[in-house]
Design a protein around this motif. Structure first.
Motif, PDB file in Angstrom:
ATOM      1  N   ALA A  19      11.040  12.430  94.267  1.00 35.40           N
ATOM      2  CA  ALA A  19      12.241  12.169  95.403  1.00 35.40           C
ATOM      3  C   ALA A  19      12.259  13.219  96.402  1.00 35.40           C
ATOM      4  CB  ALA A  19      13.041  11.505  94.787  1.00 35.40           C
ATOM      5  N   GLU A  20      12.732  12.998  97.444  1.00 37.86           N
ATOM      6  CA  GLU A  20      13.134  14.192  98.149  1.00 37.86           C
ATOM      7  C   GLU A  20      14.157  15.018  97.588  1.00 37.86           C
ATOM      8  OE1 GLU A  20      13.862  13.232 102.307  1.00 37.86           O
ATOM      9  OE2 GLU A  20      11.898  12.182 102.605  1.00 37.86           O
ATOM     10  N   GLY A  21      14.256  16.180  97.551  1.00 36.27           N
ATOM     11  CA  GLY A  21      15.249  17.005  96.958  1.00 36.27           C
ATOM     12  C   GLY A  21      14.950  17.338  95.607  1.00 36.27           C
ATOM     13  N   GLY A  22      13.727  16.797  95.048  1.00 39.55           N
ATOM     14  CA  GLY A  22      13.342  17.033  93.503  1.00 39.55           C
ATOM     15  C   GLY A  22      12.819  18.460  93.578  1.00 39.55           C
ATOM     16  N   ARG A  23      12.959  18.983  92.316  1.00 39.23           N
ATOM     17  CA  ARG A  23      11.908  20.289  92.219  1.00 39.23           C
ATOM     18  C   ARG A  23      10.777  19.860  91.654  1.00 39.23           C
ATOM     19  NH1 ARG A  23      12.860  24.802  94.136  1.00 39.23           N
ATOM     20  NH2 ARG A  23      12.115  26.012  92.225  1.00 39.23           N
ATOM     21  N   VAL A  24       9.736  20.817  91.864  1.00 43.90           N
ATOM     22  CA  VAL A  24       8.354  20.760  91.279  1.00 43.90           C
ATOM     23  C   VAL A  24       8.009  22.003  91.222  1.00 43.90           C
ATOM     24  CG1 VAL A  24       7.772  18.462  92.554  1.00 43.90           C
ATOM     25  CG2 VAL A  24       7.349  20.924  93.652  1.00 43.90           C
ATOM     26  N   ALA A  25       6.800  21.870  90.107  1.00 47.68           N
ATOM     27  CA  ALA A  25       6.075  23.331  89.632  1.00 47.68           C
ATOM     28  C   ALA A  25       4.586  22.994  90.240  1.00 47.68           C
ATOM     29  CB  ALA A  25       6.365  23.437  88.299  1.00 47.68           C
ATOM     30  N   ASP A  26       4.008  24.111  90.231  1.00 44.51           N
ATOM     31  CA  ASP A  26       2.343  24.283  90.570  1.00 44.51           C
ATOM     32  C   ASP A  26       1.673  23.170  89.502  1.00 44.51           C
ATOM     33  OD1 ASP A  26      -0.065  24.571  90.951  1.00 44.51           O
ATOM     34  OD2 ASP A  26      -0.074  26.679  90.461  1.00 44.51           O
ATOM     35  N   GLY A  27       0.994  22.089  89.865  1.00 42.93           N
ATOM     36  CA  GLY A  27       0.400  21.272  88.935  1.00 42.93           C
ATOM     37  C   GLY A  27       0.915  19.970  88.881  1.00 42.93           C
ATOM     38  N   ASP A  28       2.329  19.791  89.237  1.00 39.80           N
ATOM     39  CA  ASP A  28       3.276  18.423  89.134  1.00 39.80           C
ATOM     40  C   ASP A  28       2.607  17.360  89.980  1.00 39.80           C
ATOM     41  OD1 ASP A  28       4.811  19.654  87.388  1.00 39.80           O
ATOM     42  OD2 ASP A  28       6.523  19.622  88.823  1.00 39.80           O
ATOM     43  N   THR A  29       2.555  16.083  89.531  1.00 38.49           N
ATOM     44  CA  THR A  29       2.076  14.849  90.183  1.00 38.49           C
ATOM     45  C   THR A  29       3.135  14.430  91.118  1.00 38.49           C
ATOM     46  OG1 THR A  29       0.632  14.272  88.383  1.00 38.49           O
ATOM     47  CG2 THR A  29       1.334  12.593  90.203  1.00 38.49           C
ATOM     48  N   LEU A  30       2.748  14.294  92.767  1.00 38.69           N
ATOM     49  CA  LEU A  30       3.703  13.780  93.519  1.00 38.69           C
ATOM     50  C   LEU A  30       3.342  12.443  93.806  1.00 38.69           C
ATOM     51  CD1 LEU A  30       3.210  16.654  96.268  1.00 38.69           C
ATOM     52  CD2 LEU A  30       4.944  16.658  94.363  1.00 38.69           C
ATOM     53  N   VAL A  31       2.349  11.998  93.973  1.00 31.86           N
ATOM     54  CA  VAL A  31       2.057  10.605  94.121  1.00 31.86           C
ATOM     55  C   VAL A  31       0.793  10.039  93.339  1.00 31.86           C
ATOM     56  CG1 VAL A  31       2.978  10.502  96.229  1.00 31.86           C
ATOM     57  CG2 VAL A  31       0.710  10.751  96.023  1.00 31.86           C
ATOM     58  N   ILE A  32       0.429   8.665  93.101  1.00 29.67           N
ATOM     59  CA  ILE A  32      -0.710   8.395  92.554  1.00 29.67           C
ATOM     60  C   ILE A  32      -1.178   7.443  93.754  1.00 29.67           C
ATOM     61  CG2 ILE A  32      -1.829   7.166  90.657  1.00 29.67           C
ATOM     62  CD1 ILE A  32       0.684   8.357  88.729  1.00 29.67           C
ATOM     63  N   LEU A  33      -2.748   7.712  93.870  1.00 32.01           N
ATOM     64  CA  LEU A  33      -3.396   7.215  94.930  1.00 32.01           C
ATOM     65  C   LEU A  33      -4.418   6.178  94.183  1.00 32.01           C
ATOM     66  CD1 LEU A  33      -4.250   9.661  97.378  1.00 32.01           C
ATOM     67  CD2 LEU A  33      -2.133   8.249  97.518  1.00 32.01           C
ATOM     68  N   VAL A  55       5.328   9.061 102.355  1.00 33.11           N
ATOM     69  CA  VAL A  55       4.500   7.736 101.912  1.00 33.11           C
ATOM     70  C   VAL A  55       5.422   6.821 101.062  1.00 33.11           C
ATOM     71  CG1 VAL A  55       2.091   8.813 102.209  1.00 33.11           C
ATOM     72  CG2 VAL A  55       3.259   8.823 100.169  1.00 33.11           C
ATOM     73  N   ALA A  56       5.055   5.640 101.002  1.00 35.42           N
ATOM     74  CA  ALA A  56       5.868   4.733  99.782  1.00 35.42           C
ATOM     75  C   ALA A  56       4.787   3.854  99.094  1.00 35.42           C
ATOM     76  CB  ALA A  56       7.001   3.707 100.615  1.00 35.42           C
ATOM     77  N   ALA A  57       4.835   3.345  97.943  1.00 36.09           N
ATOM     78  CA  ALA A  57       4.175   2.580  97.168  1.00 36.09           C
ATOM     79  C   ALA A  57       3.875   1.308  98.227  1.00 36.09           C
ATOM     80  CB  ALA A  57       4.838   1.917  95.907  1.00 36.09           C
ATOM     81  N   GLY A  58       2.320   1.223  98.131  1.00 32.18           N
ATOM     82  CA  GLY A  58       1.781   0.059  98.907  1.00 32.18           C
ATOM     83  C   GLY A  58       1.349   0.460 100.164  1.00 32.18           C
ATOM     84  N   ASP A  59       1.540   1.625 100.631  1.00 34.58           N
ATOM     85  CA  ASP A  59       1.155   2.247 101.919  1.00 34.58           C
ATOM     86  C   ASP A  59      -0.448   2.675 101.766  1.00 34.58           C
ATOM     87  OD1 ASP A  59       3.833   2.162 102.929  1.00 34.58           O
ATOM     88  OD2 ASP A  59       4.108   4.605 102.892  1.00 34.58           O
ATOM     89  N   LEU A  60      -1.088   2.583 102.922  1.00 35.77           N
ATOM     90  CA  LEU A  60      -2.493   3.004 103.298  1.00 35.77           C
ATOM     91  C   LEU A  60      -2.690   3.992 103.758  1.00 35.77           C
ATOM     92  CD1 LEU A  60      -5.574   2.266 102.744  1.00 35.77           C
ATOM     93  CD2 LEU A  60      -5.472   1.149 105.164  1.00 35.77           C
ATOM     94  N   VAL A  61      -3.184   5.124 103.207  1.00 33.49           N
ATOM     95  CA  VAL A  61      -3.225   6.433 103.650  1.00 33.49           C
ATOM     96  C   VAL A  61      -4.851   6.724 104.061  1.00 33.49           C
ATOM     97  CG1 VAL A  61      -1.392   7.470 102.534  1.00 33.49           C
ATOM     98  CG2 VAL A  61      -3.618   7.680 101.383  1.00 33.49           C
TER      99      VAL A  61
END
Length: 71
Positions: A19-33, A55-61
């Motif tokens: 989510a916006e504002g969340g902390r992530v580290a190298d290698g973390d998953t952001l989304v699943i396509l 993006v949101a779930a259900g979007d086409l990229v």
């Protein structure tokens, strides 16, 4: 400097893990396509804070579409 994470192929967004504002580290998953019945995790290559989820779930990229920004 902000890191833009972009889609590498045409795919459907199955789920958004961060989510916006969340902390992530190298290698973390952001989304699943999902493409051709395969689940493809989109990973970050930097440590930081997610400043934008585009993006949101259900979007086409499409290839090159913005998925998220990590700063």
């Amino acid at each position: 400097m902000a890191e833009e994470i972009r889609a590498e192929m045409v795919a459907n967004v199955m789920s958004v893990v961060v989510a916006e504002g969340g902390r992530v580290a190298d290698g973390d998953t952001l989304v699943i396509l999902e493409s051709m019945k395969m689940e493809i995790p989109v990973l970050t290559e930097v440590d930081g804070t997610v400043t934008k989820v585009a993006v949101a779930a259900g979007d086409l990229v499409q290839s090159g579409d913005l998925i998220a920004v990590v700063d």
